[in-house]
Design an enzyme around this catalytic site. Structure first.
Site, PDB file in Angstrom:
ATOM      1  N   ASP A   1      74.747  59.599  67.365  1.00 50.83           N
ATOM      2  CA  ASP A   1      75.058  60.816  67.899  1.00 50.83           C
ATOM      3  C   ASP A   1      76.467  61.125  68.513  1.00 50.83           C
ATOM      4  OD1 ASP A   1      72.410  61.515  66.579  1.00 50.83           O
ATOM      5  OD2 ASP A   1      71.684  61.055  68.851  1.00 50.83           O
TER       6      ASP A   1
ATOM      7  N   LYS B   1      80.324  61.582  65.102  1.00 47.30           N
ATOM      8  CA  LYS B   1      80.787  60.697  63.828  1.00 47.30           C
ATOM      9  C   LYS B   1      81.142  61.657  62.735  1.00 47.30           C
ATOM     10  CE  LYS B   1      77.792  57.902  63.677  1.00 47.30           C
ATOM     11  NZ  LYS B   1      76.966  58.109  64.823  1.00 47.30           N
TER      12      LYS B   1
ATOM     13  N   GLY C   1      71.615  61.820  59.985  1.00 44.71           N
ATOM     14  CA  GLY C   1      71.979  63.412  60.572  1.00 44.71           C
ATOM     15  C   GLY C   1      73.168  63.440  61.087  1.00 44.71           C
ATOM     16  N   HIS C   2      74.369  63.426  60.396  1.00 45.01           N
ATOM     17  CA  HIS C   2      75.722  63.902  60.711  1.00 45.01           C
ATOM     18  C   HIS C   2      75.728  65.411  60.778  1.00 45.01           C
ATOM     19  CE1 HIS C   2      77.521  59.708  59.519  1.00 45.01           C
ATOM     20  NE2 HIS C   2      76.783  59.594  60.628  1.00 45.01           N
TER      21      HIS C   2
ATOM     22  N   GLN D   1      74.236  55.791  63.074  1.00 45.74           N
ATOM     23  CA  GLN D   1      73.768  55.363  64.280  1.00 45.74           C
ATOM     24  C   GLN D   1      74.970  54.804  65.298  1.00 45.74           C
ATOM     25  OE1 GLN D   1      71.761  53.749  61.480  1.00 45.74           O
ATOM     26  NE2 GLN D   1      70.415  55.819  61.382  1.00 45.74           N
TER      27      GLN D   1
HETATM   28  P1  GDP Z   1      76.907  62.023  64.732  1.00 47.27           P
HETATM   29  O1  GDP Z   1      75.639  61.623  64.118  1.00 47.27           O
HETATM   30  O2  GDP Z   1      77.621  61.044  65.332  1.00 47.27           O
HETATM   31  O3  GDP Z   1      77.607  62.858  63.637  1.00 47.27           O
HETATM   32  O4  GDP Z   1      76.506  63.103  65.738  1.00 47.27           O
HETATM   33  P2  GDP Z   1      75.651  64.464  65.605  1.00 47.27           P
HETATM   34  O5  GDP Z   1      76.236  65.256  64.365  1.00 47.27           O
HETATM   35  O6  GDP Z   1      74.156  64.157  65.614  1.00 47.27           O
HETATM   36  O7  GDP Z   1      76.101  65.170  66.869  1.00 47.27           O
HETATM   37  C1  GDP Z   1      77.208  65.588  67.131  1.00 47.27           C
HETATM   38  C2  GDP Z   1      76.968  67.131  67.530  1.00 47.27           C
HETATM   39  O8  GDP Z   1      78.012  67.449  68.449  1.00 47.27           O
HETATM   40  C3  GDP Z   1      77.087  68.087  66.576  1.00 47.27           C
HETATM   41  O9  GDP Z   1      76.265  69.136  66.927  1.00 47.27           O
HETATM   42  C4  GDP Z   1      78.464  68.362  66.446  1.00 47.27           C
HETATM   43  O10 GDP Z   1      78.893  69.459  65.805  1.00 47.27           O
HETATM   44  C5  GDP Z   1      79.056  68.537  67.970  1.00 47.27           C
HETATM   45  N1  GDP Z   1      80.442  67.900  68.069  1.00 47.27           N
HETATM   46  C6  GDP Z   1      81.010  66.946  67.689  1.00 47.27           C
HETATM   47  N2  GDP Z   1      82.288  66.927  68.325  1.00 47.27           N
HETATM   48  C7  GDP Z   1      81.986  67.859  69.371  1.00 47.27           C
HETATM   49  C8  GDP Z   1      82.908  67.938  70.479  1.00 47.27           C
HETATM   50  O11 GDP Z   1      84.176  67.440  70.474  1.00 47.27           O
HETATM   51  N3  GDP Z   1      82.544  68.937  71.479  1.00 47.27           N
HETATM   52  C9  GDP Z   1      81.341  69.426  71.362  1.00 47.27           C
HETATM   53  N4  GDP Z   1      80.984  70.326  72.585  1.00 47.27           N
HETATM   54  N5  GDP Z   1      80.559  69.346  70.192  1.00 47.27           N
HETATM   55  C10 GDP Z   1      80.924  68.440  69.300  1.00 47.27           C
END
Ligand code: GDP
Length: 428
Positions: free
Chosen positions: A13, A16, A40-41, A225
């Site tokens: 999370d 990515k 879940g990206h 992950q």
């Molecule tokens: P992933 O699995 O690594 O892609 O991460 P997730 O999608 O689960 O979580 C990332 C969350 O943070 C999502 O709701 C994104 O829209 C949000 N997000 C991504 N980059 C940023 C950021 O720089 N700032 C903020 N506030 N939210 C972000």
């Protein structure tokens, strides 16, 4: 763009999805190589939120080839649900832009069922799985009783193999869990239907990716992950069922890892973790709640509140080192804007060990008992979500970034200050 690997450098999370989506612009192929539909990206495009579970983030760009490699655990039901959602929202998904490995293992209903039953059986000792059958599917892969996509698309083979598997699973479900068995004929009919839909997408993806590399195409490997959830190098047993970083590319994409030129870790400017397991820099108090609210730290697929805490440099250095990272992208820097002071974990106090420990103790049985040592950094207390140039950041924010950079030993190549595609600050 050369071959590029993007991996989560924390507990998942890290944001990515957004970074991969951004860098996918320059890639010809985007390849997933591990994990299942729990990934879940989240990608926000033009104010619209897309949650991608199995399909690589490159799908949101026109003209990219998206590959689901052999190391991914594929749930055909989840996959077609996702394809259906994307098509309904105007995204093109056809066999030219989506390639699925014939060698990928398939998650069946019995995997999901056994996942839930096994967690119930474990009671207080449960692992905290997402219940999507991913662990049981990988377990069958290792036990050599799994079915692969190639088995699915050949009806006679599917019947023989799935029947044998279900007889065994039914024995377990009935005798251990005291539940009703699966109706084998009904299951075969259901699976047969999905198999027909899957067939046009199926390919020898490893060969395709290697050929693309030889043709000079640019390839982005999309990790799911995070490093701390790696089955071998993470906080076992509170981990995912696959190798999450560079190691996964060889096994899960059929691509030689030594041909990957650029390796970027993604980490938040703080830490989160979902489910059980050690998390040394967790803040169970008011500040942790603030991070959760401001950063909207709830699982994108499960909706579970994430555990929140401060950036852990001990774990981060370990993750970067383990994966041979050439750089880091620091996300969610905007979330820290509310804090007057920002603690960063720089070392651990480990029971029975004299002095501060700054190397990650990967095999410590009592990782739960380590205590973080913090250094505190001045906050900037001003909204930075609109900033797009490094020089325009408040001085305290730049000092924080440079201070972290000095301690991790690789350049911080980009900062992310919001969920939108363009909310980034390049540094190199
Ligand atoms: P992933 O699995 O690594 O892609 O991460 P997730 O999608 O689960 O979580 C990332 C969350 O943070 C999502 O709701 C994104 O829209 C949000 N997000 C991504 N980059 C940023 C950021 O720089 N700032 C903020 N506030 N939210 C972000």
């Amino acid at each position: 763009m050369p071959t590029l690997s993007i991996f989560g450098a924390q507990w998942g999370d890290e944001g990515k999805g957004k970074i991969i989506d951004l860098l996918a612009r320059e890639a010809d192929l985007v390849v997933r190589y591990q994990g299942g539909p729990n990934a879940g990206h989240t990608v926000v495009v033009g104010g619209e939120k897309f949650i991608l579970r199995l399909i690589p983030s490159g799908i949101l760009h026109v003209g990219k080839v998206n590959v689901i490699g052999n190391g991914v655990a594929i749930d055909p039901v989840a996959l077609f649900g996702e394809i259906g959602e994307l098509i309904a929202r105007g995204v093109n998904v056809d066999p030219r832009c989506l390639r699925i490995s014939a060698g990928a293992h398939v998650i069946f209903e019995h995997h999901r069922r056994i996942d839930a039953l096994a967690e119930r059986w474990r009671g207080a000792g449960r692992i905290g799985t997402t219940g999507r059958g991913i662990g049981p599917c990988y377990a069958d892969k290792a036990a050599r009783t799994g079915l692969r996509v190639a088995d699915l698309v050949e009806p006679a083979r599917l019947r023989t193999r799935l029947t044998a598997v279900l007889v065994e699973k039914n024995a377990l479900i009935e005798s251990v869990h005291k539940e009703a068995p699966f109706d084998i004929e009904r299951t075969l009919a259901q699976v047969g239907e999905v198999a027909v839909r899957l067939a046009p997408f199926v390919a020898d993806t490893g060969a395709e990716v290697r050929a693309a590399y030889k043709q000079g195409k640019s390839i982005l490997f999309e990790g799911a992950q995070g490093a701390m959830l790696d089955i071998d190098h993470g906080t076992y047993p509170y981990v995912t069922s696959s190798n999450t970083g560079m190691a996964g590319i060889g096994t899960g994409a059929g691509f030689p890892p030594n041909k990957v030129e650029r390796v970027l870790g993604i980490a938040k400017a703080y830490c989160t973790r979902v489910g059980e397991g050690p998390f040394p820099s967790e803040d169970k108090g008011k500040d942790g709640d603030t991070i959760r609210e401001v950063g909207r730290e709830f699982g994108s697929v499960t909706g579970r509140p994430r555990r929140c805490g401060w950036l852990d440099l001990v774990a981060l250095r370990y993750a970067l080192d383990l994966n041979g990272a050439t750089g880091l992208i620091l996300t969610n820097l905007d979330v820290l804007s509310v804090f007057p002071e920002i603690p960063v974990c720089v070392a651990y106090d480990v029971p029975g060990v004299r002095g501060a420990v700054s190397e990650y103790p990967a095999y410590l049985p009592a990782l739960d008992d380590v205590r973080p040592r913090y250094e505190r950094h001045a906050g900037w207390k001003t909204d930075i979500s609109h900033v797009r140039r490094y020089a325009d950041l408040p001085r305290a924010a730049r000092e924080y970034v440079e201070w972290v950079e000095e301690r991790i030993g690789v350049p911080i190549e980009m900062l992310s200050v919001g969920p939108e595609r363009d909310a980034v600050i390049p540094r190199r």
